[in-house]
Design an enzyme around this catalytic site. Structure first.
Site, mmCIF file in Angstrom:
data_model
loop_
_atom_site.group_PDB
_atom_site.id
_atom_site.type_symbol
_atom_site.label_atom_id
_atom_site.label_comp_id
_atom_site.label_asym_id
_atom_site.label_seq_id
_atom_site.Cartn_x
_atom_site.Cartn_y
_atom_site.Cartn_z
ATOM 1 C CG ASP A 67 4.096 3.713 -8.813
ATOM 2 O OD1 ASP A 67 5.020 3.778 -7.985
ATOM 3 O OD2 ASP A 67 3.131 4.486 -8.793
ATOM 4 C CG ASN A 136 -5.820 11.639 -11.004
ATOM 5 O OD1 ASN A 136 -5.301 11.039 -10.069
ATOM 6 N ND2 ASN A 136 -5.370 11.542 -12.249
ATOM 7 C CG HIS A 138 -2.804 8.739 -9.426
ATOM 8 N ND1 HIS A 138 -2.587 9.976 -10.004
ATOM 9 C CD2 HIS A 138 -1.715 8.511 -8.661
ATOM 10 C CE1 HIS A 138 -1.430 10.459 -9.597
ATOM 11 N NE2 HIS A 138 -0.874 9.597 -8.781
ATOM 12 C CD GLU A 143 -2.942 8.781 -13.880
ATOM 13 O OE1 GLU A 143 -3.753 9.211 -13.042
ATOM 14 O OE2 GLU A 143 -1.931 9.406 -14.238
HETATM 15 C C1 GLP Z 1 2.707 9.679 -7.698
HETATM 16 C C2 GLP Z 1 2.809 8.214 -7.269
HETATM 17 C C3 GLP Z 1 1.715 7.815 -6.320
HETATM 18 C C4 GLP Z 1 1.550 8.880 -5.244
HETATM 19 C C5 GLP Z 1 1.123 10.166 -5.891
HETATM 20 C C6 GLP Z 1 0.840 11.279 -4.901
HETATM 21 O O1 GLP Z 1 2.042 9.886 -8.892
HETATM 22 N N1 GLP Z 1 2.823 7.308 -8.368
HETATM 23 O O2 GLP Z 1 2.017 6.552 -5.758
HETATM 24 O O3 GLP Z 1 0.599 8.471 -4.306
HETATM 25 O O4 GLP Z 1 2.161 10.570 -6.773
HETATM 26 O O5 GLP Z 1 1.997 11.972 -4.591
HETATM 27 P P1 GLP Z 1 2.168 12.988 -3.416
HETATM 28 O O6 GLP Z 1 2.285 12.162 -2.166
HETATM 29 O O7 GLP Z 1 3.444 13.693 -3.732
HETATM 30 O O8 GLP Z 1 0.980 13.877 -3.409
#
Ligand code: GLP
Length: 250
Positions: A67, A136, A138, A143
């Site tokens: 992404d 959440n 995702h 989402e």
């Molecule tokens: C972002 C990314 C996701 C990632 C998520 C969790 O929103 N788009 O790909 O998995 O954050 O992040 P973290 O690993 O910092 O908890």
């Protein structure tokens, strides 16, 4: 699903890096699906260390990232392109032209999404997709929604994601409200999916995603239907799954 529980973040990172490097050694021209977020950073560090020691080469691989924020150029220090350069690509021998991140500044979003879907197909699909997980549920930036989005698409970020990601920006107002993300089909077509989770704050969503009903309201729950998923988490993140009786490997 295989579940590996480790004592802490560092051990989780090492285990995840081991699985990624096994993929590269097994198939030096593989396609790696890569992820951002804070969770995979330790695994990337470990991969860089093994590369620097001369034990691992990225020269034959292609990468496709999940992404990118809409509106941020790759030079912006919060763009996911910048993250990947900084945390992995600039430190290993991957060919820059073989690394791919959706273009968050594309003038025509639907053309960019179609290009990204086609790119993944032309590469022959993803051999190993690395995933973190939002609070959440995702994955990438898929989402919670009423239905699963299949291909690469434009998404409005949820309030909880904006809140979770604002720590990386100067202020909440600076957090982009939209992103381009691979869809659920892109992810589910990967031949192997490696999910990394760390910390007590992920324990509830890990349980919901892997033991709850499969629903687009918890996007990661779709992973229950994939035949080849490996979940690597530290004890804190897996604590509720362990109580639910999930068989855990060492
Ligand atoms: C972002 C990314 C996701 C990632 C998520 C969790 O929103 N788009 O790909 O998995 O954050 O992040 P973290 O690993 O910092 O908890």
């Amino acid at each position: 699903m295989r579940v590996y529980q480790t004592s802490d973040y560092q051990a989780m990172s090492r285990r995840a890096a081991g699985i990624i490097s096994a993929q590269i050694i097994y198939k030096p021209d593989c396609v790696l699906g890569l992820a951002t977020g804070s969770t995979p950073i330790g695994a990337y560090k470990q991969l860089i260390e093994w590369h620097k020691k001369g034990d691992l080469s990225f020269a034959g691989i292609h990468t496709v990232n999940l992404d990118e924020y809409v509106g941020l150029p790759g030079t912006h220090d919060q763009s996911y392109r910048y993250f990947m350069q900084n945390n992995l690509f600039d430190h290993v021998d991957v060919r820059p032209e073989w690394t791919n991140v959706p273009d968050g500044r594309a003038a025509d979003v639907s053309t960019e999404c179609a290009r990204y879907n086609q790119l993944i197909e032309d590469l022959g699909g993803i051999d190993l997709q690395l995933l973190g997980m939002g609070h959440n549920g995702h994955i990438g930036f898929n989402e919670p929604a009423e239905a699963f989005e299949l291909g690469t698409h434009l998404v409005d970020l949820s309030e909880s994601t904006i809140q979770a990601n604002k720590r990386f920006f100067a202020s909440e107002a600076d957090v982009p409200r939209q992103a381009l993300t691979m869809g659920i089909r892109n992810i589910m077509q990967a031949r192997h999916i490696l999910v990394v989770v760390s910390g007590e704050d992920k324990a509830d969503i890990v349980l919901k995603a892997f033991r709850g009903p499969v629903t687009p309201k918890v996007p990661a729950s779709i992973l229950q239907l994939h035949p080849n998923v490996t979940l690597v988490g530290d004890a804190a993140a897996l604590s509720k799954l362990a109580v639910a009786g999930e068989p855990i490997c060492g």
